[in-house]
Write a protein that holds these residues in place. Structure first.
Motif, PDB file in Angstrom:
ATOM      1  N   ASP A   1      -1.977   6.542 -14.424  1.00 24.85           N
ATOM      2  CA  ASP A   1      -2.387   5.361 -13.679  1.00 24.85           C
ATOM      3  C   ASP A   1      -1.683   4.098 -14.155  1.00 24.85           C
ATOM      4  O   ASP A   1      -1.645   3.103 -13.461  1.00 24.85           O
ATOM      5  CB  ASP A   1      -3.914   5.174 -13.737  1.00 24.85           C
ATOM      6  N   ILE A   2      -1.153   4.134 -15.378  1.00 23.54           N
ATOM      7  CA  ILE A   2      -0.395   2.998 -15.877  1.00 23.54           C
ATOM      8  C   ILE A   2       1.035   3.029 -15.346  1.00 23.54           C
ATOM      9  O   ILE A   2       1.656   2.000 -15.130  1.00 23.54           O
ATOM     10  CB  ILE A   2      -0.376   2.985 -17.424  1.00 23.54           C
ATOM     11  N   LEU A   3       1.539   4.225 -15.131  1.00 23.59           N
ATOM     12  CA  LEU A   3       2.931   4.389 -14.749  1.00 23.59           C
ATOM     13  C   LEU A   3       3.133   4.512 -13.237  1.00 23.59           C
ATOM     14  O   LEU A   3       4.151   4.991 -12.782  1.00 23.59           O
ATOM     15  CB  LEU A   3       3.507   5.630 -15.451  1.00 23.59           C
ATOM     16  N   THR A   4       2.161   4.094 -12.441  1.00 26.65           N
ATOM     17  CA  THR A   4       2.322   4.089 -10.992  1.00 26.65           C
ATOM     18  C   THR A   4       2.178   2.672 -10.453  1.00 26.65           C
ATOM     19  O   THR A   4       1.503   1.826 -11.051  1.00 26.65           O
ATOM     20  CB  THR A   4       1.261   4.976 -10.315  1.00 26.65           C
ATOM     21  N   VAL A   5       2.839   2.409  -9.348  1.00 30.13           N
ATOM     22  CA  VAL A   5       2.776   1.099  -8.723  1.00 30.13           C
ATOM     23  C   VAL A   5       1.446   0.947  -7.990  1.00 30.13           C
ATOM     24  O   VAL A   5       1.034   1.836  -7.249  1.00 30.13           O
ATOM     25  CB  VAL A   5       3.929   0.917  -7.719  1.00 30.13           C
ATOM     26  N   LYS A   6       0.774  -0.203  -8.199  1.00 31.13           N
ATOM     27  CA  LYS A   6      -0.505  -0.450  -7.545  1.00 31.13           C
ATOM     28  C   LYS A   6      -0.442  -1.739  -6.731  1.00 31.13           C
ATOM     29  O   LYS A   6       0.163  -2.721  -7.143  1.00 31.13           O
ATOM     30  CB  LYS A   6      -1.631  -0.548  -8.580  1.00 31.13           C
ATOM     31  N   ALA A   7      -1.079  -1.695  -5.570  1.00 30.78           N
ATOM     32  CA  ALA A   7      -1.027  -2.843  -4.666  1.00 30.78           C
ATOM     33  C   ALA A   7      -1.768  -4.058  -5.203  1.00 30.78           C
ATOM     34  O   ALA A   7      -1.510  -5.180  -4.786  1.00 30.78           O
ATOM     35  CB  ALA A   7      -1.588  -2.456  -3.306  1.00 30.78           C
ATOM     36  N   ASP A   8      -2.698  -3.846  -6.116  1.00 25.89           N
ATOM     37  CA  ASP A   8      -3.505  -4.958  -6.611  1.00 25.89           C
ATOM     38  C   ASP A   8      -3.087  -5.431  -7.999  1.00 25.89           C
ATOM     39  O   ASP A   8      -3.827  -6.164  -8.649  1.00 25.89           O
ATOM     40  CB  ASP A   8      -4.986  -4.575  -6.621  1.00 25.89           C
ATOM     41  N   GLU A   9      -1.924  -5.022  -8.468  1.00 26.89           N
ATOM     42  CA  GLU A   9      -1.501  -5.474  -9.788  1.00 26.89           C
ATOM     43  C   GLU A   9      -0.977  -6.898  -9.716  1.00 26.89           C
ATOM     44  O   GLU A   9      -0.648  -7.414  -8.644  1.00 26.89           O
ATOM     45  CB  GLU A   9      -0.461  -4.534 -10.384  1.00 26.89           C
TER      46      GLU A   9
ATOM     47  N   ARG B   1       0.820  -1.213   0.000  1.00 28.98           N
ATOM     48  CA  ARG B   1       0.000   0.000   0.000  1.00 28.98           C
ATOM     49  C   ARG B   1       0.856   1.266   0.000  1.00 28.98           C
ATOM     50  O   ARG B   1       0.468   2.292  -0.559  1.00 28.98           O
ATOM     51  CB  ARG B   1      -0.940   0.012   1.212  1.00 28.98           C
ATOM     52  N   SER B   2       2.024   1.185   0.635  1.00 30.88           N
ATOM     53  CA  SER B   2       2.896   2.357   0.669  1.00 30.88           C
ATOM     54  C   SER B   2       3.454   2.692  -0.716  1.00 30.88           C
ATOM     55  O   SER B   2       3.872   3.826  -0.964  1.00 30.88           O
ATOM     56  CB  SER B   2       4.056   2.119   1.643  1.00 30.88           C
ATOM     57  N   LEU B   3       3.430   1.711  -1.624  1.00 34.03           N
ATOM     58  CA  LEU B   3       3.920   1.938  -2.986  1.00 34.03           C
ATOM     59  C   LEU B   3       2.833   2.477  -3.908  1.00 34.03           C
ATOM     60  O   LEU B   3       3.128   2.907  -5.019  1.00 34.03           O
ATOM     61  CB  LEU B   3       4.469   0.627  -3.573  1.00 34.03           C
ATOM     62  N   ASN B   4       1.591   2.413  -3.439  1.00 32.25           N
ATOM     63  CA  ASN B   4       0.481   2.837  -4.280  1.00 32.25           C
ATOM     64  C   ASN B   4       0.622   4.312  -4.675  1.00 32.25           C
ATOM     65  O   ASN B   4       0.710   5.199  -3.830  1.00 32.25           O
ATOM     66  CB  ASN B   4      -0.848   2.625  -3.541  1.00 32.25           C
ATOM     67  N   GLY B   5       0.641   4.558  -5.956  1.00 32.93           N
ATOM     68  CA  GLY B   5       0.730   5.920  -6.461  1.00 32.93           C
ATOM     69  C   GLY B   5       2.152   6.421  -6.682  1.00 32.93           C
ATOM     70  O   GLY B   5       2.339   7.517  -7.206  1.00 32.93           O
ATOM     71  N   ILE B   6       3.156   5.621  -6.278  1.00 34.87           N
ATOM     72  CA  ILE B   6       4.536   6.045  -6.518  1.00 34.87           C
ATOM     73  C   ILE B   6       4.867   5.858  -7.995  1.00 34.87           C
ATOM     74  O   ILE B   6       4.681   4.760  -8.540  1.00 34.87           O
ATOM     75  CB  ILE B   6       5.509   5.224  -5.658  1.00 34.87           C
TER      76      ILE B   6
END
Length: 230
Positions: free
Chosen positions: A116-124, A94-99
């Protein structure tokens, strides 16, 4: 990924690389490699407050609550350990979400790709795959830990034995019968000292039984002395 790789070295199926799965041959290094320490304790109204220099106090702490029973349990449950390991992973994810990813800082991609494609998401998919692997490692590795309770099956009777001993002492018995009771309790204590170890290293967990063993031995001797004092 490094977090999952740390637990990979403890995995039973050993899918990790040679670098992350180390081999240990001595008891000392086996203990050092364990990720967690887990104490095995007596839970319930179990108290022994005995001053070894004062035999008059030998009965202190042996009047267990007859409405409750003592049991041997882990200080923290296996489920709690598993949940904590996974929760820490989830927090990191979750801390990586949006980085922004590295690609988002490259000039050729910065303006052409949606944010939104170029950010890290917790559910990917990559993150979920790592979490599933971590779940499998912890589940498989912790499953055999509970087998430690099998070693204590024949000694669990000591936990709530005072009530049974009180009933036994309410009636008269022969010297031989009293002697058998004393020997039975003391043999339990001797067996605990002879056969049960204070530390049990597993793949991931270092199970500590020292206090449990001491209390069981102490209880067996107090029970034996109660018969002697009768």
């Amino acid at each position: 990924k490094h977090y999952v790789n740390f637990f990979e070295r403890f995995s039973i199926d050993r899918k990790g690389s040679t670098a992350s799965v180390n081999s240990y041959t001595t008891e000392e290094t086996i203990q050092q490699r364990c990720a967690f320490r887990l104490d095995l304790l007596i839970v319930g109204p179990f108290r022994i407050d005995v001053d070894e220099d004062e035999e008059d106090d030998i009965n202190m702490g042996l009047k267990d609550d007859v409405n409750k029973e003592c049991t041997i349990e882990f200080k923290s449950s296996i489920a709690d350990i598993q949940n904590c390991v996974l929760e820490l992973f989830d927090r990191m994810a979750r801390s990586l979400n949006g980085i922004p990813r590295v690609e988002n800082h490259i000039g050729s991609l910065k303006l052409s790709a949606p944010n939104d494609i170029l950010t890290v998401k917790a559910d990917e998919d990559d993150v979920l795959e790592l979490r599933n692997r971590l779940h499998d490692i912890v589940s498989l590795t912790l499953k055999p830990v509970s087998s430690i309770f099998d070693s204590y099956k024949e000694y669990q009777m000591l936990l709530n034995e005072q009530e049974h001993l009180d009933i036994f002492l309410e009636s008269d018995h022969s010297i031989e019968e009293y002697g058998e009771a004393i020997q039975r309790y003391r043999l339990k204590g001797k067996a605990i000292n002879d056969f049960l170890v204070s530390v049990v290293p597993t793949d991931m967990i270092l199970i500590c039984c020292e206090e449990l063993n001491k209390n069981l031995v102490k209880k067996s001797e107090v029970l034996a002395k109660n018969v002697l004092k009768h």
